[in-house]
Design a protein around this motif. Structure first.
Motif: not given
Length: 86
Positions: A10-13, A18-19, A24-28
């Motif tokens: 579930n954590f991976d899902d 979020y990814i 997240y895209t902005r931070l990456k």
């Protein structure tokens, strides 16, 4: 399936969602820019060493986050069962 395995799946899902987020895209992208600025003055060997360090640090932090998540969920379930059993 063990509770811990279900939680990790579930954590991976949850992370996949979020990814794909704008945040997240902005931070990456910000992280990637900073890394490229840092690498400009490095030799090829230094770049390889920096990348190896960053990979190792990422692995350690990911394992910590995953284990903290699992422990938090398992402890939360145990506490809930303890409280509702009273």
């Amino acid at each position: 399936m063990e509770l811990e395995e279900c939680i990790k799946d579930n954590f991976d899902d949850s992370l996949r969602v979020y990814i794909q987020s704008k945040e997240y895209t902005r931070l990456k992208q910000q992280e990637d820019r900073l890394l490229s600025y840092l690498q400009v003055g490095l030799s090829d060997m230094q770049k390889q060493q920096l990348n190896a360090y960053m990979d190792a640090a990422t692995e350690v932090h990911s394992a910590l986050a995953s284990q903290a998540y699992v422990n938090g969920v398992v402890d939360g379930i145990a506490l809930r069962e303890k409280v509702t059993a009273k």
